[in-house]
Design an enzyme around this catalytic site. Structure first.
Site, PDB file in Angstrom:
ATOM      1  CB  SER A 116      10.467   7.538   4.993  1.00 52.82           C
ATOM      2  OG  SER A 116      10.729   8.102   6.374  1.00 52.82           O
TER       3      SER A 116
ATOM      4  CB  ALA B 135      -5.356   4.161  15.750  1.00 56.06           C
TER       5      ALA B 135
ATOM      6  CG  HIS C 188       0.963   2.004  15.968  1.00 59.67           C
ATOM      7  ND1 HIS C 188      -0.002   2.610  16.594  1.00 59.67           N
ATOM      8  CD2 HIS C 188       2.016   1.856  16.624  1.00 59.67           C
ATOM      9  CE1 HIS C 188       0.307   2.344  17.960  1.00 59.67           C
ATOM     10  NE2 HIS C 188       1.482   1.737  18.066  1.00 59.67           N
ATOM     11  CB  THR C 189       3.149  -1.400  10.360  1.00 60.75           C
ATOM     12  OG1 THR C 189       1.770  -1.741  10.306  1.00 60.75           O
ATOM     13  CG2 THR C 189       4.040  -2.233  10.229  1.00 60.75           C
TER      14      THR C 189
ATOM     15  CB  THR D 136     -12.540   0.232  12.984  1.00 60.20           C
ATOM     16  OG1 THR D 136     -12.815   0.967  14.311  1.00 60.20           O
ATOM     17  CG2 THR D 136     -11.909   1.032  12.110  1.00 60.20           C
TER      18      THR D 136
ATOM     19  N   PRO E 228      -9.083  -2.385   1.909  1.00 58.89           N
ATOM     20  CG  PRO E 228      -9.590  -3.429  -0.476  1.00 58.89           C
ATOM     21  CD  PRO E 228      -9.964  -3.063   1.030  1.00 58.89           C
TER      22      PRO E 228
ATOM     23  CB  THR F 212     -10.369  -2.401   8.772  1.00 57.29           C
ATOM     24  OG1 THR F 212      -9.682  -1.864   7.747  1.00 57.29           O
ATOM     25  CG2 THR F 212     -10.938  -1.263   9.637  1.00 57.29           C
TER      26      THR F 212
ATOM     27  N   GLY G 215      11.112   3.819   2.329  1.00 56.73           N
ATOM     28  CA  GLY G 215      10.747   2.940   2.672  1.00 56.73           C
ATOM     29  C   GLY G 215      10.445   2.560   4.007  1.00 56.73           C
TER      30      GLY G 215
ATOM     31  CG  ASP H  80      -4.176   4.143   7.664  1.00 53.05           C
ATOM     32  OD1 ASP H  80      -3.840   3.465   8.530  1.00 53.05           O
ATOM     33  OD2 ASP H  80      -5.159   4.333   7.226  1.00 53.05           O
TER      34      ASP H  80
ATOM     35  CE  LYS I 288      -0.962   8.646  13.415  1.00 49.35           C
ATOM     36  NZ  LYS I 288      -1.680   8.202  11.910  1.00 49.35           N
TER      37      LYS I 288
END
Length: 430
Positions: free
Chosen positions: A412, A39, A41-42, A128, A303, A300, A414, A13, A16
């Protein structure tokens, strides 16, 4: 021959997907080499969020090849669903290639994952429940079913029948659980295989041919170094090797063809699931970081645990992954804090140590030794260069680089592409 590996340096998280997406602009082939749909990724494109679990971030560049390598364990059901999601969003997937040597996750892997986790009681590792571990177990035991097998109706039926008979005996006799139906699984998953058949090939050939032709190849890792089955906080780890060395095994590309390793980290630390976390915060500062940083798992929704930046963890990651460049994300999340802390070493039974112990018992006794720096109050989300950062934020970035011992190539402020600032071009330095 030009290649770059992107690895997470913490517990996953780290961002990447964003950095891979950013570096993909100058790559011609993008490949995943390990993990599965555990895994997430956004990627944010033109303000819109895309959440992927299996398909490489490079899929958003139709002129570039995106590869799912042989080291990935593929859930065909999840893959077909993800393909449909992309198609619905108007994203073409004609540029996707899937290794015929990748292993397949089947329903019995997921059921076994759940049963094994439940049986651990208070000793759960926080899986998970995606069947990743059991699929890698079958792979190591040489009873796994590969994509190539899934596409052959007779071979798939034969191997599924043998494996399911064994797993059903385990479900019934050891776990007192319901057995699974062969016909239902065979019909559903053979159909999935036919849906993805057009993408399946020998991806090792594609990757090596691209490198030999002088093309730029980007390798995208999942999870992070601290979740590596060998180098992470065992047994609270994943079942594969996210470290950069995993590229050679999981993609079929030799180590002599790897040029750069970019380690991705956040300006703080986060973790999903159980396991050691020396700098974890349980106070209002931790809650603030979690909310501002939107620290909830992509896969998932759980938090995430959060804590201060840990340079001991980072130096461990640098060493075992051969990191040459650092990408520091989410600096903006720390804005508004009066002071920020960086863990520089641990106190273990009164002795200062600067290494990450393998022993869980020792880790429990480790207390972080912090260096405290003044914070900054300014909104930095619009910053487009290092010089534009407030002095205290600039000092924080520099101190991170000094403590880790790796030059920072990007930072970064943001989630957007335009919020990634380049200090040094990774591709140009090869």
């Amino acid at each position: 021959m030009t290649s770059v590996v992107v690895v997470g340096t913490q517990w996953g998280d780290e961002g990447k997907g964003k950095i891979t997406d950013f570096l993909s602009a100058d790559a011609e082939v993008i490949a995943r080499y390990q993990g599965g749909d555990n895994a997430g990724h956004t990627i944010v494109i033109d303000g819109k969020k895309f959440k992927l679990h299996l398909i490489p971030s490079g899929i958003f560049f139709p002129q570039k090849i995106s590869v799912i390598g042989n080291g990935v364990v593929v859930n065909p059901k999840s893959l077909v669903k993800e393909l449909a999601y992309l198609h619905d969003e108007g994203v073409t997937t004609d540029n996707l290639r899937i290794s015929d040597r990748a292993h397949v996750i089947l329903p019995y892997h997921i059921q076994l994952d759940q049963l094994q986790e439940d049986a651990k009681g208070d000793n759960k590792i926080g899986t998970t429940i995606k069947g990743i571990g059991p699929a890698y177990m079958d792979k190591a035991a040489r009873v796994g079913i590969r994509i190539a097998d899934l596409l052959d109706k007779d071979i798939f039926a034969e191997r599924l029948r043998i494996n399911l008979a064994e797993k059903n005996r385990l479900f019934e006799k050891m776990y007192n659980s319901t057995p699974l139906d062969f016909d239902a699984i065979f019909e559903e998953y053979y159909a999935y295989g036919q849906e993805i058949k057009q993408y399946v090939t020998d991806t090792s050939v594609i990757l090596n041919d691209a490198l030999d032709a002088g093309k730029r190849v980007l390798f995208e890792g999942a999870q992070g170094v601290m979740l590596d089955i060998d180098q992470g906080t065992y047994p609270f780890v994943t079942s594969s090797n996210p470290v950069a060395g995993g590229v050679t095994i999981g993609s079929g590309v030799g180590p002599s063809k790897i040029n750069k390793v970019v380690g991705v980290c956040k300006a703080y630390t986060s973790r999903v699931g159980d396991g050691p976390f020396p700098t974890e915060l349980f106070d209002e500062v931790g809650e603030r970081i979690r909310e501002v940083g939107h620290e909830y798992g992509t896969t998932t929704g759980r938090p995430r645990r959060v804590g201060w930046f840990d340079s001991v963890v980072m130096r461990h990651s640098r060493r075992v992954s051969g990191i040459t460049n650092l990408s520091l994300n989410s600096i903006d999340v720390l804005s508004g804090l009066d002071t920020v802390k960086i863990c520089v070493a641990y106190d273990l039974d009164g002795k200062r140590i600067d290494y990450y112990p393998a022993s869980l018992e020792q880790l429990k006794r480790c207390k972080p030794i912090y260096e405290e720096l003044p914070g900054w109050q300014e909104d930095i989300t619009g910053v487009r260069s290092l010089d534009e950062l407030p002095e205290n934020a600039r000092n924080y970035v520099r101190r991170v680089g000094e403590l880790v011992g790796v030059r920072i190539s990007t930072f970064s402020v943001g989630p957007g592409r335009e919020q990634t600032n380049i200090l040094e071009s990774v591709w140009a330095s090869i």
